[in-house]
Enzyme design. Structure first.
Site, PDB file in Angstrom:
ATOM      1  N   ASP A   1      24.673 -15.398   2.457  1.00 59.85           N
ATOM      2  CA  ASP A   1      25.929 -15.327   1.716  1.00 59.85           C
ATOM      3  C   ASP A   1      26.741 -14.114   2.179  1.00 59.85           C
ATOM      4  O   ASP A   1      27.668 -13.684   1.508  1.00 59.85           O
ATOM      5  CB  ASP A   1      25.689 -15.294   0.206  1.00 59.85           C
ATOM      6  CG  ASP A   1      24.794 -14.143  -0.249  1.00 59.85           C
ATOM      7  OD1 ASP A   1      24.485 -13.257   0.570  1.00 59.85           O
ATOM      8  OD2 ASP A   1      24.407 -14.144  -1.433  1.00 59.85           O
TER       9      ASP A   1
ATOM     10  N   LEU B   1      20.391 -12.854   0.864  1.00 60.79           N
ATOM     11  CA  LEU B   1      21.082 -13.164  -0.395  1.00 60.79           C
ATOM     12  C   LEU B   1      21.379 -11.855  -1.113  1.00 60.79           C
ATOM     13  O   LEU B   1      20.467 -11.067  -1.352  1.00 60.79           O
ATOM     14  CB  LEU B   1      20.205 -14.026  -1.317  1.00 60.79           C
ATOM     15  CG  LEU B   1      20.049 -15.513  -1.025  1.00 60.79           C
ATOM     16  CD1 LEU B   1      19.053 -16.107  -2.011  1.00 60.79           C
ATOM     17  CD2 LEU B   1      21.386 -16.231  -1.144  1.00 60.79           C
ATOM     18  N   HIS B   2      22.662 -11.644  -1.455  1.00 61.87           N
ATOM     19  CA  HIS B   2      22.980 -10.437  -2.225  1.00 61.87           C
ATOM     20  C   HIS B   2      24.206 -10.592  -3.111  1.00 61.87           C
ATOM     21  O   HIS B   2      24.451  -9.752  -3.965  1.00 61.87           O
ATOM     22  CB  HIS B   2      23.177  -9.244  -1.297  1.00 61.87           C
ATOM     23  CG  HIS B   2      24.486  -9.265  -0.568  1.00 61.87           C
ATOM     24  ND1 HIS B   2      24.695 -10.041   0.540  1.00 61.87           N
ATOM     25  CD2 HIS B   2      25.652  -8.610  -0.809  1.00 61.87           C
ATOM     26  CE1 HIS B   2      25.939  -9.857   0.962  1.00 61.87           C
ATOM     27  NE2 HIS B   2      26.541  -9.001   0.160  1.00 61.87           N
ATOM     28  N   ARG B   3      25.003 -11.664  -2.947  1.00 59.16           N
ATOM     29  CA  ARG B   3      26.215 -11.822  -3.752  1.00 59.16           C
ATOM     30  C   ARG B   3      25.854 -11.930  -5.233  1.00 59.16           C
ATOM     31  O   ARG B   3      24.935 -12.691  -5.595  1.00 59.16           O
ATOM     32  CB  ARG B   3      26.978 -13.074  -3.329  1.00 59.16           C
ATOM     33  CG  ARG B   3      27.491 -13.053  -1.902  1.00 59.16           C
ATOM     34  CD  ARG B   3      28.791 -12.323  -1.786  1.00 59.16           C
ATOM     35  NE  ARG B   3      29.179 -12.170  -0.389  1.00 59.16           N
ATOM     36  CZ  ARG B   3      30.196 -11.438   0.034  1.00 59.16           C
ATOM     37  NH1 ARG B   3      30.920 -10.784  -0.856  1.00 59.16           N
ATOM     38  NH2 ARG B   3      30.483 -11.338   1.307  1.00 59.16           N
TER      39      ARG B   3
END
Length: 375
Positions: free
Chosen positions: A285, A210-212
């Site tokens: 993501d 997850l990084h968005r």
């Protein structure tokens, strides 16, 4: 005459894309490849691991731009790359992906009348709230060579008025790296280090990334997503190599999570590729991971409302589930109960994209003796 090509990297996701291109260029004595790192994102430990593991030479130039707002970062790259282009007088600038470095260097080169090649051209999410979408559209608008990974991208570019002669369907350089390094990655000890494997026998586990900003910048949204992941972690270990941005948000919110959600430091390319290849399920993501899981035949749930890589859905193993916790848990349950989606490898994802790109560049890029001018 030698064909001088400046290759641009700016962040870790660029490296698996540039590695096969540099490797292929170095096979041709008539090409002089130059590697420029903008320093847009730079983690010394991880970048060093990637460069070493993937056989990428040390950058010839590092602009050391560092982090900043989209505007300031793009402007600083423009300011620092222009004198490099004027001094080196390349025949071509090659950019990959959709980060700020991709757009900034493309703009600088185009204004100096230096041909630009964009690898991964034509990918569209049609979500203009994503900075990457703006970078993709604008880079394609000024690029002279548009190298696409899937046939939908051709239609997108044609609708935007790009000439058909500039568009080349070549395959996917990310998959070049995956195929080249997969057998080496299988020798990684990451499985035994995490207690997932013993004597080449792996237990079931999932991988999460997850990084968005849309997923992690809101503490409320991040908490909802991790609540869904907790429900999945109750069934099997979920390995979560955490992005620095996400780790910062987690620390701020002090969000508790299931012990089987294993938050670990980011890992190198070979360790991560090993984990992806052995996972029962991947939740992400990331655009690139959607492609890698499709190439590996591993079920993937994309935690976004849209994707610029629709071929991973129409032909691959990817499902676009959005960010609703109930939908995520339900889709994961289906996969873990054995109801997996049958996928196939998209056309030209055969590990030879870099060969095709270099062959086209050798044929079509003129070698220039005159200096780059300023107007």
């Amino acid at each position: 005459m030698v064909l001088k090509i400046i290759n641009i990297v700016g962040a870790r996701p660029n490296l698996p894309k540039v590695a096969p291109l540099i490797r292929e260029m170095r096979r041709h004595s008539e090409i002089e490849p130059v590697l420029v790192h903008t320093g847009q994102h730079y983690d010394e430990k991880l970048s060093d691991i990637f460069f070493r593991q993937m056989g990428i030479p040390e950058p010839d130039i590092n602009l050391e731009v560092g982090s900043g707002s989209h505007a300031s970062q793009t402007a600083e790259i423009l300011r620092r790359i222009e004198p490099i282009l004027l001094e080196m007088k390349p025949d071509l600038v090659l950019v990959v992906g959709d980060i700020n470095s991709t757009l900034a260097v493309s703009l600088a080169a185009a204004k100096l009348r230096i041909p630009v090649a964009h690898v991964e051209a034509g990918l569209r999410s049609f979500d203009r709230s994503m900075p990457e979408e703006i970078n993709r559209v604008l880079t394609d608008a000024v690029a002279d060579f548009l190298f696409v990974t899937e046939e939908d991208a051709i239609e997108h570019l044609l609708k935007e008025g790009r000439p058909r002669a500039s568009i080349h369907f070549v395959g996917n350089v990310m998959i070049d790296s995956l195929r080249h390094f997969l057998s080496i990655a299988q020798q990684s000890r990451i499985g035994s280090d995490l207690g997932l494997a013993r004597e080449n026998s792996w237990r079931q586990f999932a991988v999460l990334t997850l990084h968005r900003p849309s997923n992690v910048d809101s503490i409320e949204k991040l908490g909802e997503l991790l609540g869904a992941i907790d429900a999945i972690a109750a069934q099997l270990p979920v390995i979560f190599p955490i992005h620095p941005r996400t780790q910062q948000r987690l620390a701020q919110a002090a969000i508790a999570h299931n012990p089987q959600l294993r938050v670990i430091e980011p890992v190198g390319y070979l360790d991560f590729l090993c984990l992806l290849s052995k996972a029962s399920l991947v939740l992400t993501d990331s655009g690139g991971i959607q492609e890698e899981t499709t190439a590996l035949g591993v079920p993937c749930l994309t935690l976004r409302e849209n994707t610029e890589r629709p071929i991973t859905i129409s032909q691959g193993t990817n499902l676009l589930v959005g960010t609703d916790p109930a939908k995520i848990v339900s889709a994961a349950g289906e996969i873990l109960s054995g109801n997996t989606k049958a996928g196939r490898i998209p056309p030209l994802w055969d590990g030879k994209a870099a060969e095709r790109i270099v062959e086209i560049l050798l044929q079509l890029v003129p070698r220039r003796e005159s200096a780059v001018g300023v107007t």
